[in-house]
Write a protein that holds these residues in place. Structure first.
Motif, PDB file in Angstrom:
ATOM      1  N   ALA A   1       0.829  -1.209   0.000  1.00  0.00           N
ATOM      2  CA  ALA A   1       0.000   0.000   0.000  1.00  0.00           C
ATOM      3  C   ALA A   1       0.862   1.256   0.000  1.00  0.00           C
ATOM      4  CB  ALA A   1      -0.923  -0.009   1.217  1.00  0.00           C
TER       5      ALA A   1
ATOM      6  N   LYS B   1      -8.761  -3.728   4.227  1.00  0.00           N
ATOM      7  CA  LYS B   1      -9.565  -2.626   3.684  1.00  0.00           C
ATOM      8  C   LYS B   1      -9.152  -1.304   4.318  1.00  0.00           C
ATOM      9  CE  LYS B   1     -14.323  -0.960   3.166  1.00  0.00           C
ATOM     10  NZ  LYS B   1     -15.752  -1.177   3.493  1.00  0.00           N
TER      11      LYS B   1
ATOM     12  N   MET C   1      -5.890  -0.048   2.877  1.00  0.00           N
ATOM     13  CA  MET C   1      -6.032   0.505   1.525  1.00  0.00           C
ATOM     14  C   MET C   1      -6.800   1.824   1.536  1.00  0.00           C
ATOM     15  SD  MET C   1      -4.201  -1.501  -0.160  1.00  0.00           S
ATOM     16  CE  MET C   1      -4.508  -1.032  -1.879  1.00  0.00           C
ATOM     17  N   GLU C   2      -7.771   1.961   2.404  1.00  0.00           N
ATOM     18  CA  GLU C   2      -8.520   3.226   2.494  1.00  0.00           C
ATOM     19  C   GLU C   2      -7.616   4.358   2.977  1.00  0.00           C
ATOM     20  OE1 GLU C   2     -13.150   1.866   3.213  1.00  0.00           O
ATOM     21  OE2 GLU C   2     -11.834   2.109   4.953  1.00  0.00           O
TER      22      GLU C   2
ATOM     23  N   LYS D   1     -11.017   6.560  -2.754  1.00  0.00           N
ATOM     24  CA  LYS D   1     -11.158   5.527  -3.779  1.00  0.00           C
ATOM     25  C   LYS D   1     -12.068   4.404  -3.275  1.00  0.00           C
ATOM     26  CE  LYS D   1      -8.325   7.962  -6.181  1.00  0.00           C
ATOM     27  NZ  LYS D   1      -8.884   8.882  -7.204  1.00  0.00           N
ATOM     28  N   THR D   2     -12.510   3.581  -4.191  1.00  0.00           N
ATOM     29  CA  THR D   2     -13.420   2.493  -3.823  1.00  0.00           C
ATOM     30  C   THR D   2     -12.632   1.277  -3.354  1.00  0.00           C
ATOM     31  OG1 THR D   2     -15.054   3.226  -5.456  1.00  0.00           O
ATOM     32  CG2 THR D   2     -15.245   0.957  -4.646  1.00  0.00           C
ATOM     33  N   VAL D   3     -12.882   0.851  -2.121  1.00  0.00           N
ATOM     34  CA  VAL D   3     -12.232  -0.342  -1.569  1.00  0.00           C
ATOM     35  C   VAL D   3     -13.325  -1.312  -1.149  1.00  0.00           C
ATOM     36  CG1 VAL D   3     -10.629  -1.262   0.142  1.00  0.00           C
ATOM     37  CG2 VAL D   3     -10.312   1.072  -0.729  1.00  0.00           C
TER      38      VAL D   3
ATOM     39  N   TYR E   1     -10.345  -5.453  -3.229  1.00  0.00           N
ATOM     40  CA  TYR E   1     -10.119  -4.733  -4.486  1.00  0.00           C
ATOM     41  C   TYR E   1     -10.186  -3.234  -4.230  1.00  0.00           C
ATOM     42  CZ  TYR E   1     -11.084  -9.257  -6.647  1.00  0.00           C
ATOM     43  OH  TYR E   1     -11.063 -10.581  -6.993  1.00  0.00           O
ATOM     44  N   THR E   2      -9.251  -2.516  -4.818  1.00  0.00           N
ATOM     45  CA  THR E   2      -9.238  -1.056  -4.747  1.00  0.00           C
ATOM     46  C   THR E   2      -9.261  -0.514  -6.166  1.00  0.00           C
ATOM     47  OG1 THR E   2      -7.882  -1.173  -2.742  1.00  0.00           O
ATOM     48  CG2 THR E   2      -8.019   0.965  -3.866  1.00  0.00           C
ATOM     49  N   THR E   3     -10.208   0.344  -6.445  1.00  0.00           N
ATOM     50  CA  THR E   3     -10.319   0.915  -7.789  1.00  0.00           C
ATOM     51  C   THR E   3     -10.388   2.430  -7.711  1.00  0.00           C
ATOM     52  OG1 THR E   3     -12.739   0.663  -7.728  1.00  0.00           O
ATOM     53  CG2 THR E   3     -11.475  -1.106  -8.771  1.00  0.00           C
TER      54      THR E   3
END
Length: 284
Positions: free
Chosen positions: A227, A254, A257-258, A264-266, A280-282
Motif C-alpha cells: 500500500a 480494507k 487501503m482506504e 477511492k473504492t475499496v 479490491y481497490t479501484t
C-alpha cells in the motif's frame, strides 16, 4: 490388482492418516496416464505392476506429508497445467476467483483497451501467466524475490506460450528501479501470522516455501508495504488493485487501503466458501 482395488486400498490408508481421500485417484490417474473418464470406465481392469508399485509408493509418500502436487509435479489452475515444486506455493482454487475478479473489474474500468498489469510475488507464475493468456493485448510483468521461484514461473510461461516480463526483486522495487508504471496491481502475498505457520498441515509447512506463507506478526506486513509503494508505480488514469487475503483479514486490509487511497473504492469480497478472501481497490 484391479483399478478399483487399488483405489479402495489407497482410500483406506488415506482416511486412516486423515489425508484427502481424493489424492488416491489423482495419483493413480497420474501414474496410469488416464483421464478421470477413462479411469472410471476401466475400474475392473488390471493395473500394470510397475504402475501399481509407483502408485503405492506415492500414496505412502503423501501420507508422510508430501503434497500430491509435488509427487506429480503439477497443479491445474484456470484450466491449465502449471509445473510446481518446493520453490513455489501450490496454486489454490481460491486464487482462480481472484483472476475472475480482476478480469471483471478490468472490463468495467478499461473496456477492451490494452493495459499493463503486474503480479507481485508471482511464485509459479499462475496469476501473471493466466492474465496474459486470457487478455492477449495486456502487457504483464511478474516479480518475485526468489530466483528459484522465477525459474519455475519462466518455465511455465514458456510451456504455456505466455509472454511475461519476469523481474527479480523485493515486491515493487524492480518496477520502481526500472521506472515501470502499470494500470493493474495484483498480488497473493504471504498472509499467515508468523506464529501460526508451524501449526499448518505438514503438507504445507514442511514442503511449501516459508517465504510464501509468513506475513509477519499479524499477517499484514506485505499489505502495508504494498500500500505504501503502489502509488509510485501506478500509471496515469484509472487503476485496479487486487489482493488475495487470509480469512478474517478483510476489514484490516480494507482499512490499510482506504488510508493509502483516500476517496477511492475499496471492497472486501467473499469467496465461494463464504470467507472474506479478496480486497479490491479501484480509482472509482
Amino acid at each position: 490388482m484391479k483399478i478399483y482395488e487399488a483405489l479402495k486400498w489407497a482410500s483406506s490408508l488415506l482416511e486412516e492418516a486423515q489425508r484427502d481421500q481424493n489424492a488416491g485417484e489423482l495419483l493413480l490417474r497420474h501414474h496410469a496416464n488416464m483421464s478421470r473418464t477413462k479411469l472410471l470406465a476401466d475400474l475392473r481392469s488390471d493395473l500394470d505392476e510397475s504402475v501399481l508399485q509407483a502408485f503405492q509408493k506415492d500414496v505412502k509418500e503423501h501420507i508422510s506429508g508430501v503434497p500430491v502436487q509435488h509427487l506429480t509435479g503439477y497443479e491445474e489452475f484456470y484450466g491449465r497445467t502449471f509445473l510446481v515444486n518446493k520453490e513455489v506455493l501450490i496454486p489454490r482454487p481460491e486464487t482462480e476467483e481472484l483472476i475472475v475478479g480482476i478480469l471483471e473489474r478490468a472490463a468495467a474500468l478499461f473496456s477492451e483497451k490494452p493495459v499493463s498489469a503486474a503480479d507481485i510475488g508471482t511464485g509459479s507464475g499462475a496469476i501473471a501467466i493466466t492474465l496474459m493468456l486470457e487478455k492477449k493485448n495486456w502487457k504483464v510483468s511478474a516479480v518475485d524475490i526468489a530466483e528459484s521461484s522465477l525459474k519455475v514461473a519462466e518455465e511455465n510461461a514458456e510451456k504455456l506460450g505466455a509472454t511475461v516480463n519476469f523481474m527479480h526483486g523485493d515486491l515493487l522495487e524492480p518496477l520502481k528501479e526500472a521506472g515501470t508504471t502499470v494500470n493493474i496491481i495484483v498480488s497473493n502475498p504471504p498472509y499467515i501470522p508468523d506464529e501460526e505457520v508451524d501449526t499448518l498441515s505438514p503438507t504445507v509447512k514442511d514442503h511449501e516455501p516459508r517465504r510464501a506463507l509468513a506475513g509477519g506478526r499479524d499477517g499484514l506486513d506485505f499489505y502495508r508495504r504494498l500500500a505504501k509503494d503502489i502509488p509510485f508505480v501506478l500509471a496515469e488514469g484509472p487503476f485496479l488493485i487486487g489482493f488475495e487475503i487470509g480469512a478474517g483479514q478483510g476489514e484490516a486490509v480494507k482499512a490499510i487501503m482506504e488510508q493509502a487511497f483516500p476517496g477511492k473504492t475499496v471492497e472486501v469480497v467473499f469467496d465461494i466458501n463464504g470467507k472474506d478472501r479478496f480486497v479490491y481497490t479501484t480509482s472509482r
